[in-house]
Design an enzyme around this catalytic site. Structure first.
Site, PDB file in Angstrom:
ATOM      1  N   ASP A  35     -18.116 -20.014 109.289  1.00 40.67           N
ATOM      2  CA  ASP A  35     -16.888 -19.213 109.389  1.00 40.67           C
ATOM      3  C   ASP A  35     -16.165 -19.103 108.058  1.00 40.67           C
ATOM      4  OD1 ASP A  35     -17.006 -18.449 112.004  1.00 40.67           O
ATOM      5  OD2 ASP A  35     -16.037 -20.266 112.754  1.00 40.67           O
ATOM      6  N   HIS A 239     -26.186 -19.297  80.060  1.00 41.29           N
ATOM      7  CA  HIS A 239     -25.245 -19.212  81.188  1.00 41.29           C
ATOM      8  C   HIS A 239     -25.384 -20.428  82.095  1.00 41.29           C
ATOM      9  CE1 HIS A 239     -24.526 -14.596  80.713  1.00 41.29           C
ATOM     10  NE2 HIS A 239     -23.811 -15.324  79.890  1.00 41.29           N
ATOM     11  N   ASP A 256     -17.546 -22.511  77.740  1.00 35.72           N
ATOM     12  CA  ASP A 256     -17.288 -21.074  77.758  1.00 35.72           C
ATOM     13  C   ASP A 256     -16.528 -20.815  79.046  1.00 35.72           C
ATOM     14  OD1 ASP A 256     -17.324 -18.304  77.938  1.00 35.72           O
ATOM     15  OD2 ASP A 256     -19.454 -18.103  77.416  1.00 35.72           O
ATOM     16  N   ASP A 267     -11.946 -14.769  77.604  1.00 40.79           N
ATOM     17  CA  ASP A 267     -13.353 -15.199  77.551  1.00 40.79           C
ATOM     18  C   ASP A 267     -13.522 -15.962  76.240  1.00 40.79           C
ATOM     19  OD1 ASP A 267     -16.092 -15.495  77.667  1.00 40.79           O
ATOM     20  OD2 ASP A 267     -16.556 -13.358  77.442  1.00 40.79           O
ATOM     21  N   HIS A 346     -28.620 -13.126  72.138  1.00 45.51           N
ATOM     22  CA  HIS A 346     -27.712 -12.217  72.853  1.00 45.51           C
ATOM     23  C   HIS A 346     -26.923 -11.374  71.852  1.00 45.51           C
ATOM     24  CE1 HIS A 346     -24.183 -14.784  71.973  1.00 45.51           C
ATOM     25  NE2 HIS A 346     -24.940 -15.825  72.261  1.00 45.51           N
ATOM     26  N   HIS A 350     -18.785  -7.757  73.740  1.00 45.31           N
ATOM     27  CA  HIS A 350     -18.696  -6.877  74.904  1.00 45.31           C
ATOM     28  C   HIS A 350     -17.234  -6.540  75.107  1.00 45.31           C
ATOM     29  CE1 HIS A 350     -17.341 -10.366  77.265  1.00 45.31           C
ATOM     30  NE2 HIS A 350     -18.333 -11.050  76.743  1.00 45.31           N
ATOM     31  N   HIS A 357     -17.216  -8.791  81.515  1.00 48.61           N
ATOM     32  CA  HIS A 357     -18.023  -7.766  80.835  1.00 48.61           C
ATOM     33  C   HIS A 357     -17.445  -6.445  81.309  1.00 48.61           C
ATOM     34  CE1 HIS A 357     -21.663 -10.643  80.100  1.00 48.61           C
ATOM     35  NE2 HIS A 357     -20.563 -11.038  79.523  1.00 48.61           N
ATOM     36  N   GLU A 380     -18.707 -13.259  69.636  1.00 47.48           N
ATOM     37  CA  GLU A 380     -19.270 -14.515  70.114  1.00 47.48           C
ATOM     38  C   GLU A 380     -20.664 -14.830  69.571  1.00 47.48           C
ATOM     39  OE1 GLU A 380     -20.387 -14.394  74.360  1.00 47.48           O
ATOM     40  OE2 GLU A 380     -19.317 -12.489  74.480  1.00 47.48           O
ATOM     41  N   TYR A 384     -28.825 -21.276  69.024  1.00 41.87           N
ATOM     42  CA  TYR A 384     -29.305 -22.141  70.100  1.00 41.87           C
ATOM     43  C   TYR A 384     -30.711 -22.626  69.746  1.00 41.87           C
ATOM     44  CZ  TYR A 384     -25.673 -19.167  72.007  1.00 41.87           C
ATOM     45  OH  TYR A 384     -24.510 -18.469  72.172  1.00 41.87           O
ATOM     46  N   ARG A 402     -21.865 -21.826  70.186  1.00 36.84           N
ATOM     47  CA  ARG A 402     -21.338 -20.462  70.248  1.00 36.84           C
ATOM     48  C   ARG A 402     -19.840 -20.582  70.026  1.00 36.84           C
ATOM     49  NH1 ARG A 402     -23.383 -19.134  74.624  1.00 36.84           N
ATOM     50  NH2 ARG A 402     -21.832 -19.428  76.265  1.00 36.84           N
ATOM     51  N   GLU A 404     -16.457 -18.154  70.442  1.00 41.68           N
ATOM     52  CA  GLU A 404     -16.108 -16.856  71.027  1.00 41.68           C
ATOM     53  C   GLU A 404     -14.598 -16.664  71.081  1.00 41.68           C
ATOM     54  OE1 GLU A 404     -17.341 -16.343  75.150  1.00 41.68           O
ATOM     55  OE2 GLU A 404     -17.130 -14.164  74.954  1.00 41.68           O
TER      56      GLU A 404
HETATM   57  N1  GLY Z   1     -18.778 -15.825  79.450  1.00 42.39           N
HETATM   58  C1  GLY Z   1     -19.782 -14.841  79.400  1.00 42.39           C
HETATM   59  C2  GLY Z   1     -19.825 -14.229  78.083  1.00 42.39           C
HETATM   60  O1  GLY Z   1     -19.403 -14.810  77.127  1.00 42.39           O
HETATM   61  O2  GLY Z   1     -20.213 -13.118  77.920  1.00 42.39           O
HETATM   62 MN    MN Z   2     -18.247 -13.132  76.309  1.00 41.92          MN
HETATM   63 MN    MN Z   3     -17.914 -16.285  77.188  1.00 33.95          MN
END
Ligand code: GLY
Ligand code: MN
Ligand code: MN
Length: 444
Positions: A35, A239, A256, A267, A346, A350, A357, A380, A384, A402, A404
């Protein structure tokens, strides 16, 4: 002050004009188990146009149609349902509080829609998201053909309203920028608290709890995405959201995470040494990523493209990879062959806004679009190095970094909304050394 949602609706209606009908549905509740439903969050586009947070609702906009330009279909008031599951605005609230010109119970959508569609030339609706709704809209839109003897006039065209709506959301208005600034500030405070509670033996989940406590206690309604709290080599998983491991002495922790405030999210990624000091190898990689980030931020200028921001980051990272002994060769060649992707897989940026995103095209007419004042994007870069990467120097294996930040493009240059969050090595080490301000550990 003009109602921000009314202003957005008007802008969207002006873009399509009389003769169009726009249909924008709310998000639907999703069952999690038994539920229990997943935590409900309103659809970003629907919220952007209404400020209405309930499920089971549909907004219909009929530009130029007297008394029915803004129509909301909503759950009706229901004493029993509200006792169990919470308050509803109802049909009356949709008009009084959300400024619909007319409102109906959601159960009447299927019968009312053909009347609203009749006489229009264009239906603006995003197909392909929810088959039952597609069917209702298509039936209403095709009635003048399927039932020609009715002698009614109907639309010849279908359009996706996201074409206009996404562009509107991409260009942030002052009120949205203020909210993003506050989300960024809350996010910085959360990261700082996670750094302060971080120590060898502390669980990733404890650091997550610390940062999300600060987010929520500061007024954030939810996280903008699942928080990534990655100790040691977990930081090389882009991720990673498992967050179930304890940090070991000497680990770096990559976090992150971003607070969402009033449907706009930050972010932010920061990396800190859980034992208080960066090792020489960790410091060397960190400095490369920081240099790449600072240079890429500087490229966030009116008239440049998000692709330029990426290119600047890639060049600096690739130069760094050569000096760190990760890659060997000529930097231009290593970029052309994409050899750097072994350690940077990556993109650098974005759009950021209601969705982490966020919506908005990156290319227009086959070209990368230029940045304009009012756009917000992340920067960002990262490096790695997998633990089992035998081609990397041993001291670097298992390091994931990273950094960011969230950047507002202005006519005066980049404005780092998340600048409050520490990122220079000495500042991070000082933060890790300081005592938590808001939380304490429950179990050692
Ligand atoms: N937190 C996801 C990204 O940095 O795009
Ligand atoms: Mn990001
Ligand atoms: Mn991020």
């Amino acid at each position: 002050m003009p109602h921000i949602f009314a202003r957005r609706r008007q802008q969207l209606m002006d873009a399509y004009g009389p003769g169009s009908i726009l249909i924008v549905p709310a998000a639907r509740e999703q069952q999690r188990n038994a539920d229990v439903d997943y935590a409900f969050r309103q659809d970003s586009d629907f919220y952007y146009l209404t400020g209405f947070e309930e499920p089971d609702a549909i907004l219909v906009l009929c530009p130029g149609r007297q008394g029915e330009q803004v129509v909301l279909f909503v759950r009706p008031r229901d004493r029993d349902a509200e006792t169990w599951n919470g308050r509803r605005a109802g049909v009356e609230g949709a008009v009084d509080r959300y400024r619909a010109e007319k409102a109906f119970p959601i159960s009447e959508f299927e019968t009312e829609l053909p009347r609203l569609v009749e006489g229009t030339r264009q239906v603006c609706f995003t197909l392909g998201r929810h088959a039952p709704l597609d069917k209702i809209v298509l039936a209403a839109a095709q009635r003048h053909r399927t039932q020609p003897r009715l002698g009614i006039d109907g639309p010849d065209y279908f359009a996706d309203p996201l074409a206009v709506l996404s562009e509107m959301r991409l260009h942030k208005q002052p009120q949205e920028i203020e909210t993003l600034r506050r989300a960024a500030s809350i996010t910085a405070q959360g990261h700082h608290e996670a750094m302060r509670i971080g120590a060898p033996g502390v669980g990733e989940w404890e650091m997550q709890a610390a940062l999300e406590f600060v987010f929520q206690a500061s007024g954030s309604q939810r996280v903008g995405y699942g928080s990534i709290v990655a100790a040691g080599e977990n930081a090389t998983i882009l991720h990673y959201t498992t967050n179930r491991q304890r940090a070991a002495d000497g680990d770096l922790v990559l976090i992150d995470a971003g607070a969402e405030l009033d449907f706009l999210t930050a972010d932010v990624t920061r990396v800190f040494p859980v034992s208080g000091r960066f090792s020489p190898a960790q410091r060397a990689v960190y400095e490369v990523v920081l240099e790449a980030e600072l240079r890429a931020i500087d490229a966030c200028r009116v008239g440049r493209a998000a692709q330029d921001v990426h290119d600047v980051a890639v060049r600096t990272l690739t130069e760094g990879m050569v000096s760190l002994g990760l890659l060997d060769g000529n930097v231009t060649d290593l970029i052309a062959s994409e050899a750097y992707r072994r350690y940077y897989m990556h993109r650098t940026s974005h759009w950021l806004g209601m969705d982490v995103h966020d919506v908005g095209r990156y290319r227009q007419g086959g070209e990368w679009r230029s940045l304009a004042a009012g756009m917000v994007l992340t920067v960002e870069p990262g490096i790695y190095i997998a633990k089992d990467d035998t081609s990397a120097p041993i001291a670097l294996r298992g390091i994931g970094i990273r950094i960011e930040d969230d950047v507002l493009v202005t006519d005066d240059g980049p404005d780092v909304l998340t600048g409050e969050c520490v990122k220079e090595i000495e500042d991070i080490e000082a933060m890790v050394a300081s005592a938590p301000r808001h939380v304490s550990r429950i179990s050692a």
